[in-house]
Design a protein around this motif. Structure first.
Motif, mmCIF file in Angstrom:
data_model
loop_
_atom_site.group_PDB
_atom_site.id
_atom_site.type_symbol
_atom_site.label_atom_id
_atom_site.label_comp_id
_atom_site.label_asym_id
_atom_site.label_seq_id
_atom_site.Cartn_x
_atom_site.Cartn_y
_atom_site.Cartn_z
ATOM 1 N N GLU A 1 -18.239 51.355 -66.230
ATOM 2 C CA GLU A 1 -17.798 50.008 -66.569
ATOM 3 C C GLU A 1 -18.687 49.020 -65.839
ATOM 4 N N LEU A 2 -19.238 48.059 -66.577
ATOM 5 C CA LEU A 2 -20.130 47.055 -66.011
ATOM 6 C C LEU A 2 -19.464 45.697 -66.130
ATOM 7 N N VAL A 3 -19.243 45.049 -65.004
ATOM 8 C CA VAL A 3 -18.584 43.757 -64.958
ATOM 9 C C VAL A 3 -19.644 42.694 -64.681
ATOM 10 N N CYS A 4 -19.677 41.658 -65.514
ATOM 11 C CA CYS A 4 -20.712 40.624 -65.416
ATOM 12 C C CYS A 4 -20.059 39.272 -65.145
ATOM 13 N N GLY A 5 -20.716 38.451 -64.361
ATOM 14 C CA GLY A 5 -20.222 37.109 -64.078
ATOM 15 C C GLY A 5 -19.703 36.975 -62.657
ATOM 16 N N ARG A 6 -19.800 35.766 -62.117
ATOM 17 C CA ARG A 6 -19.431 35.551 -60.722
ATOM 18 C C ARG A 6 -17.941 35.760 -60.475
ATOM 19 N N ASN A 7 -17.105 35.144 -61.291
ATOM 20 C CA ASN A 7 -15.663 35.262 -61.071
ATOM 21 C C ASN A 7 -15.180 36.682 -61.310
ATOM 22 N N ALA A 8 -15.733 37.340 -62.348
ATOM 23 C CA ALA A 8 -15.303 38.700 -62.659
ATOM 24 C C ALA A 8 -15.690 39.673 -61.545
ATOM 25 N N VAL A 9 -16.897 39.517 -61.009
ATOM 26 C CA VAL A 9 -17.333 40.407 -59.929
ATOM 27 C C VAL A 9 -16.528 40.144 -58.659
ATOM 28 N N THR A 10 -16.214 38.891 -58.386
ATOM 29 C CA THR A 10 -15.409 38.567 -57.204
ATOM 30 C C THR A 10 -14.022 39.198 -57.293
ATOM 31 N N GLU A 11 -13.403 39.109 -58.456
ATOM 32 C CA GLU A 11 -12.078 39.719 -58.634
ATOM 33 C C GLU A 11 -12.148 41.235 -58.520
ATOM 34 N N LEU A 12 -13.236 41.826 -59.020
ATOM 35 C CA LEU A 12 -13.394 43.278 -58.922
ATOM 36 C C LEU A 12 -13.529 43.725 -57.475
ATOM 37 N N MET A 13 -14.279 42.986 -56.677
ATOM 38 C CA MET A 13 -14.460 43.355 -55.280
ATOM 39 C C MET A 13 -13.182 43.150 -54.474
ATOM 40 N N GLN A 14 -12.369 42.182 -54.864
ATOM 41 C CA GLN A 14 -11.112 41.950 -54.162
ATOM 42 C C GLN A 14 -10.017 42.928 -54.579
ATOM 43 N N SER A 15 -10.194 43.592 -55.721
ATOM 44 C CA SER A 15 -9.177 44.525 -56.197
ATOM 45 C C SER A 15 -9.182 45.847 -55.447
ATOM 46 N N GLY A 16 -10.271 46.162 -54.749
ATOM 47 C CA GLY A 16 -10.351 47.411 -54.007
ATOM 48 C C GLY A 16 -10.804 48.589 -54.831
ATOM 49 N N LYS A 17 -11.228 48.377 -56.063
ATOM 50 C CA LYS A 17 -11.700 49.466 -56.911
ATOM 51 C C LYS A 17 -13.065 49.934 -56.434
#
Length: 335
Positions: free
Chosen positions: A90-106
Motif C-alpha cells: 500500500e502506497l500512501v501519497c500526500g502530506r496529510n495522509a502520510v502524517t496520519e499513517l505515521m501517527q497510526s502506528g502501522k
C-alpha cells in the motif's frame, strides 16, 4: 500599415534590372537560389514568379513539429489523500495522509521524500521528515520524476510512504508461537536478501518445513511486497515475519534464550554432519556478498554444501531449502 521599405526595394530592383532599351535583363538562370519574401520565408514557387500575381503564398509544412519539442501531456492529478494499492503493498501519497499513517502506528517500510528542493525539508515537509527520523524509519530521497513514477500519477506533494499490507510481528511473538506449539524455536534469518524472488522462495520453503518465523533487517533487504507474495504462493500471508533494526543485537538476545545460530558459508563444516538439536537459527546470506562479517562472527556454527561442478555457489533460496530440510530431518528422527 504599409511597408514602405518593401515597396522601395521592389522598385529599385525592378528599375536596375531594366536597360535603357526597355528590355528586361534580369537573370533567372540560378537554380540554387531560393526566393524569399520580406519575412524571410520561402514562397514555395519558381523564382520567375517572384513578382508575379501567381506566386504561391507561404504554406506550413504538414509534418512540422510543435515549438515545444519535449512537450508531454500533463498527468491528471488526484486528491492527496488517495492511496495506490498493490498486492501485498500500500502506497500512501500526500502530506496529510502520510502524517496520519505515521501517527497510526502501522508498520511502514520506507518514506520517500523529493530531494529536488532542499528548502522543502525546512518548510511543509520538515515535520514529516522529523517524525520519520524519530521513528527510525527508512528514508529514501528521490527526484520528482522518480516519485511521480512510484506514485503512478497520484498527487504526492513531495512525500509518499510505502507500507506492507501484512503486519510485521515482534521476535517475541515468534518465540511465543513456538512455545505454544510445544516445539524448539526454528527461526530463519535472511541477511541481506535483496531479491524479492529469493525472499519469497525462502518464506515458502520455511513455511513448508515448519519454521516458526522469519527475521529480516530493515535495511539492505527486500520487503514483503507483491513479488514476494506471488513467489511465496501465499506463504508470506501466514508466516510470522519480524523486521528488526539491528540484526546482530537481536541475534545476541536470542542466543541468551538458548538458540544456536548456524551460518551457511563456503568455509564451514559439512551440513549433514552437524547436530541441529535444540533451538535453531538458520542464517542465509545474499548470493553475491554472502553473510555479513558481524553476523558471521555472531553465529555459533558455520555449515557448507559441497560443490562438485564448475559453479562455486548456489542460489540463496536453493541453499536455504537444503539446510531447512536437513533441520527438519533431524527433528523427525528425534520424534
Amino acid at each position: 500599415m504599409e511597408n514602405k521599405n518593401y515597396k522601395r526595394n521592389y522598385n529599385r530592383s525592378a528599375s536596375s534590372a531594366s536597360n535603357k532599351d526597355g528590355k528586361d535583363r534580369r537573370d533567372f538562370s540560378a537554380k540554387d537560389s531560393r526566393s524569399k519574401d520580406f519575412r524571410g520565408k520561402d514562397f514555395g514557387g519558381k523564382s520567375e514568379n517572384r513578382f508575379s500575381r501567381n506566386a504561391k503564398p507561404y504554406q506550413k509544412r504538414e509534418d512540422s513539429r510543435p515549438l515545444r519539442r519535449n512537450y508531454e501531456k500533463p498527468v491528471e492529478h488526484y486528491r492527496p489523500t488517495e492511496t495506490v494499492e498493490d498486492e501485498g503493498m500500500e502506497l500512501v501519497c500526500g502530506r496529510n495522509a502520510v502524517t496520519e499513517l505515521m501517527q497510526s502506528g502501522k508498520s511502514i517500510d520506507c518514506v520517500y521524500f523529493v530531494n529536488d528542493n532542499e528548502n522543502a525539508k525546512r518548510g511543509p515537509l520538515a515535520k514529516i521528515f522529523a517524525m520519520a527520523k524519530d521513528q527510525k524509519l527508512v528514508i529514501r530521497e528521490v527526484s520528482t520524476a522518480k516519485l511521480d513514477e512510484i506514485c503512478g500519477g497520484v498527487y504526492h506533494q513531495g512525500v509518499a510512504a510505502k507500507c506492507s499490507a501484512t503486519e510485521y510481528v515482534a521476535v517475541s511473538d515468534i518465540l511465543a508461537y513456538a512455545k505454544e506449539k510445544g516445539e524448539q524455536p526454528f527461526i530463519v534469518v535472511a541477511d541481506g536478501i535483496e531479491d524479492p524472488h529469493n525472499l519469497g522462495a525462502i518464506i515458502r520453503t520455511a513455511e513448508a518445513c515448519g519454521a516458526h518465523g522469519i527475521i529480516i533487517p530493515k535495511r539492505r533487504s527486500a520487503t514483503v511486497n507483491a513479488t514476494v507474495y506471488r513467489t511465496s504462493a501465499g506463504a508470506a500471508g501466514v508466516m510470522r515475519i519480524a523486521r528488526v533494526t539491528n540484526l546482530v543485537a537481536e541475534m545476541k538476545e536470542l542466543k541468551e534464550q538458548g538458540i544456536w545460530f548456524y551460518c551457511a558459508d563456503m568455509d564451514g563444516q559439512r551440513w549433514d554432519k552437524t547436530n541441529y538439536s535444540g533451538g535453531v537459527g538458520l542464517v542465509i546470506g545474499a548470493e553475491g556478498d554472502g553473510v555479513s562479517r558481524l553476523v558471521k562472527e555472531t553465529c555459533d556454527v558455520t555449515v557448507s554444501l559441497p560443490m562438485c561442478g564448475q559453479i562455486n555457489s548456489l542460489n540463496a533460496s536453493v541453499a536455504a531449502g537444503i539446510l531447512m530440510y536437513e533441520v527438519l530431518r533431524g527433528r523427525l528422527n528425534q520424534a
